[in-house]
Design an enzyme around this catalytic site. Structure first.
Site, PDB file in Angstrom:
ATOM      1  N   ASP A  45       0.855  -0.980   0.086  1.00 51.70           N
ATOM      2  CA  ASP A  45       0.100   0.060   0.003  1.00 51.70           C
ATOM      3  C   ASP A  45       0.851   1.235  -0.190  1.00 51.70           C
ATOM      4  O   ASP A  45       1.655   1.377   0.951  1.00 51.70           O
ATOM      5  CB  ASP A  45      -0.791  -0.139   1.373  1.00 51.70           C
ATOM      6  N   ASP A 139      -3.586   2.187  -5.357  1.00 49.61           N
ATOM      7  CA  ASP A 139      -2.521   2.153  -4.508  1.00 49.61           C
ATOM      8  C   ASP A 139      -2.151   0.942  -3.681  1.00 49.61           C
ATOM      9  O   ASP A 139      -1.342   1.028  -2.953  1.00 49.61           O
ATOM     10  CB  ASP A 139      -2.167   3.675  -3.741  1.00 49.61           C
ATOM     11  N   GLU A 140      -2.931  -0.238  -3.659  1.00 51.75           N
ATOM     12  CA  GLU A 140      -2.864  -1.222  -3.012  1.00 51.75           C
ATOM     13  C   GLU A 140      -3.370  -2.576  -3.828  1.00 51.75           C
ATOM     14  O   GLU A 140      -4.319  -2.595  -4.511  1.00 51.75           O
ATOM     15  CB  GLU A 140      -4.085  -0.796  -1.897  1.00 51.75           C
TER      16      GLU A 140
HETATM   17  P1  TTP Z   1      -5.231   4.977   1.247  1.00 47.19           P
HETATM   18  O1  TTP Z   1      -4.127   3.917   0.797  1.00 47.19           O
HETATM   19  O2  TTP Z   1      -6.223   4.510   2.004  1.00 47.19           O
HETATM   20  O3  TTP Z   1      -4.380   6.317   1.972  1.00 47.19           O
HETATM   21  P2  TTP Z   1      -3.052   6.902   1.667  1.00 47.19           P
HETATM   22  O4  TTP Z   1      -2.256   6.204   0.500  1.00 47.19           O
HETATM   23  O5  TTP Z   1      -3.171   8.457   1.156  1.00 47.19           O
HETATM   24  O6  TTP Z   1      -2.406   6.917   2.906  1.00 47.19           O
HETATM   25  P3  TTP Z   1      -1.642   5.533   3.731  1.00 47.19           P
HETATM   26  O7  TTP Z   1      -0.033   5.811   3.707  1.00 47.19           O
HETATM   27  O8  TTP Z   1      -2.388   5.555   4.976  1.00 47.19           O
HETATM   28  O9  TTP Z   1      -1.856   4.583   2.845  1.00 47.19           O
HETATM   29  O10 TTP Z   1      -5.699   5.599  -0.321  1.00 47.19           O
HETATM   30  C1  TTP Z   1      -4.945   5.604  -1.281  1.00 47.19           C
HETATM   31  C2  TTP Z   1      -5.520   6.912  -2.142  1.00 47.19           C
HETATM   32  O11 TTP Z   1      -6.810   7.031  -2.402  1.00 47.19           O
HETATM   33  C3  TTP Z   1      -5.395   8.419  -1.166  1.00 47.19           C
HETATM   34  O12 TTP Z   1      -4.117   8.956  -1.351  1.00 47.19           O
HETATM   35  C4  TTP Z   1      -6.573   9.098  -1.506  1.00 47.19           C
HETATM   36  C5  TTP Z   1      -7.539   8.359  -2.176  1.00 47.19           C
HETATM   37  N1  TTP Z   1      -8.612   8.459  -1.242  1.00 47.19           N
HETATM   38  C6  TTP Z   1      -9.735   9.010  -1.463  1.00 47.19           C
HETATM   39  O13 TTP Z   1      -9.820   9.591  -2.484  1.00 47.19           O
HETATM   40  N2  TTP Z   1     -10.829   8.908  -0.480  1.00 47.19           N
HETATM   41  C7  TTP Z   1     -10.854   8.082   0.479  1.00 47.19           C
HETATM   42  O14 TTP Z   1     -11.791   8.168   1.038  1.00 47.19           O
HETATM   43  C8  TTP Z   1      -9.612   7.303   0.740  1.00 47.19           C
HETATM   44  C9  TTP Z   1      -9.546   6.561   2.152  1.00 47.19           C
HETATM   45  C10 TTP Z   1      -8.420   7.479   0.025  1.00 47.19           C
HETATM   46 MG    MG Z   2      -1.957   4.097   0.649  1.00 47.09          MG
END
Ligand code: TTP
Ligand code: MG
Length: 445
Positions: A45, A139-140
């Site tokens: 992720d 991203d995951e």
């Molecule tokens: P995430 O992987 O949940 O968050 P992140 O990558 O920003 O941070 P982390 O280090 O905790 O993983 O989500 C990936 C992307 O998806 C995030 O950068 C923005 C988008 N996103 C949204 O648009 N809406 C949302 O509610 C969430 C949770 C994420």
């Molecule tokens: Mg992330």
């Protein structure tokens, strides 16, 4: 930070490439030499994905608290950089509230096209690490790495290599969790963000989970957490040590589910589904072809290119699709599954010859090609009996070695020579990797 016993946690919180030698030595995994892995599930992720892309592309934002979103875009924060997170801001929070909590934060408008581009890059990297990739979001993803130790080494080494590839190719950090189940791998990847690498061998997973709060159980959110706490369940270990019948009585079926997770039991497989990778090679011809024997000449070339790439990556294919494009640009395909997985040009070409008889259109065709699909790991590098034809396999791996040493012109099959004793050139090859439905990364060859 409390370092829990049975795991490896490798983390660099500064924005710098993962310096493998800087990481503390794996604690328990080192102590228990080579723990046994029946299944290896990796969860990856990206860290603060949208924010990290913006910081990478705009140096003036680096090291600063930033919020991705805009007042006009549903009015919520999409994500916050790690510099902003200590202020209690994050995804889903109304922008106004986030600005109140972190007044110094800079608002940055999202650039979805760029995020999609980076997502494609990382998914392609994942596909190089495993033929079984389950994409969860931009991203995951989960990667099934079972059977890949002979290629990458111990699970911690798989994680290091994946992180290094992602950083080298995108300049961004990714956090990785590895365990024997999807559930524990996912909890592990979040455990030491950002830029974390946490490996939890399956036999230690229950103990590792036991000290985590109950809200780390899948399915336990803001509503259920206080309910569980009221019942006296604060940590996952409290759930694990309770009789499953009691949990069922108190919570119904979810109680049974939490009990299984708390024991690190999660039978779900990595579902490669539409994300499964395939390898293909098409040839757009300078002169159209109609006769099966002429089509086969080109298919043989595609088969050789694909089989070399399969072997180089230690993949086997379970299926083959032949593609023919008419003069009017209509694409026709026929496909079949193999009784046993294959990685030789011989096997691909025999299947292709069979499939060719199933086309009910005479041609002429302007493109011929094939795609090997349903890819899997070859279990062991020298596991010959898994293949239909061991002799063809060793002949072709010998040819691979010769081509690696002396170049692609060193060996030519007699049947590919024309009357002048040369290989006829007709058209342009396009090799490609399909990592997701409808998306293709092409590499002219
Ligand atoms: P995430 O992987 O949940 O968050 P992140 O990558 O920003 O941070 P982390 O280090 O905790 O993983 O989500 C990936 C992307 O998806 C995030 O950068 C923005 C988008 N996103 C949204 O648009 N809406 C949302 O509610 C969430 C949770 C994420
Ligand atoms: Mg992330």
């Amino acid at each position: 930070m409390l370092k829990l016993v049975p795991m490896i946690t490798l983390s660099t919180h500064a924005v710098k490439p993962p310096a493998i030698q800087d990481h503390p030595l794996p604690s328990l995994e080192m102590a228990r030499a080579n723990p046994h892995w029946d299944r290896i599930v990796l969860h990856a992720d990206m860290d603060a994905f949208y924010a990290a892309v913006e910081q990478r592309d705009h140096p003036e934002l680096q090291g600063k608290p930033i919020l991705i979103g805009s007042n006009s875009w549903r009015g919520v924060v999409l994500t916050a950089s790690y510099e902003a997170r200590p202020f209690g801001v994050g995804s889903g929070m109304p922008v106004a509230e986030a600005r109140r909590r972190c007044p110094a934060a800079l608002m940055v408008e999202p650039n979805f096209e760029r995020y999609q581009h980076v997502s494609n890059q990382i998914m392609d990297i994942f596909a190089d690490f495993s033929p079984s990739v389950e994409t969860i979001s931009l991203d995951e993803a989960f990667l099934d790495m079972t059977g890949a130790m002979h290629l990458f080494g111990e699970p911690s080494e798989m994680g290091r290599q994946l992180k290094a590839r992602v950083f080298n190719e995108t300049g961004l950090h990714i956090s990785v969790g590895i365990s024997g189940t999807k559930y524990v791998a996912k909890v592990a990847s979040a455990h030491d963000k950002p830029n974390g690498l946490t490996v939890v061998p399956q036999h230690d997973a229950q103990q590792w989970l036991s000290v985590l709060p109950v809200n780390r159980l899948w399915g336990v959110g803001a509503k259920t957490t206080p309910k569980l706490e009221e019942l006296g369940y604060k940590f996952i270990g409290d759930i694990a040590s309770t009789d499953v019948r009691v949990l069922e009585q108190q919570l119904g079926m979810p109680g049974v589910h939490y009990h299984a997770l708390a024991h690190a039991r999660d039978p779900r497989r990595v579902e490669r589904g539409k994300t499964s990778k395939s390898l293909g090679s098409d040839r757009t011809l300078s002169e159209d072809v109609s006769k099966p024997e002429d089509i086969l000449v080109h298919l043989r070339r595609s088969a050789e290119r694909i089989s070399r790439r399969l072997r180089a990556k230690n993949y086997v294919a379970h299926g083959l699709r032949v593609r023919l494009k008419s003069r009017d640009f209509d694409m026709f395909t026929r496909q079949r599954k193999f009784p046993k997985p294959v990685d030789t040009a011989d096997a691909l070409i025999s299947a292709a010859a069979c499939l060719l008889t199933a086309f009910d259109r005479p041609g002429p065709f302007r493109l011929v090609g094939m795609v090997a699909f349903d890819l899997d790991w070859r279990d062991e590098p020298n596991q010959m009996d898994m293949f239909e034809d061991g002799a063809a396999h060793s002949l072709e791996t010998t040819i691979d070695d010769l081509i690696d040493l002396f170049g692609s012109d060193v060996v030519v099959r007699a049947r590919d020579l024309n009357a002048h004793g040369t290989v006829s050139k007709n058209g342009v090859n396009l090799d490609f990797v399909d990592t997701r439905d409808g998306e293709r990364v092409s590499k002219p060859g």
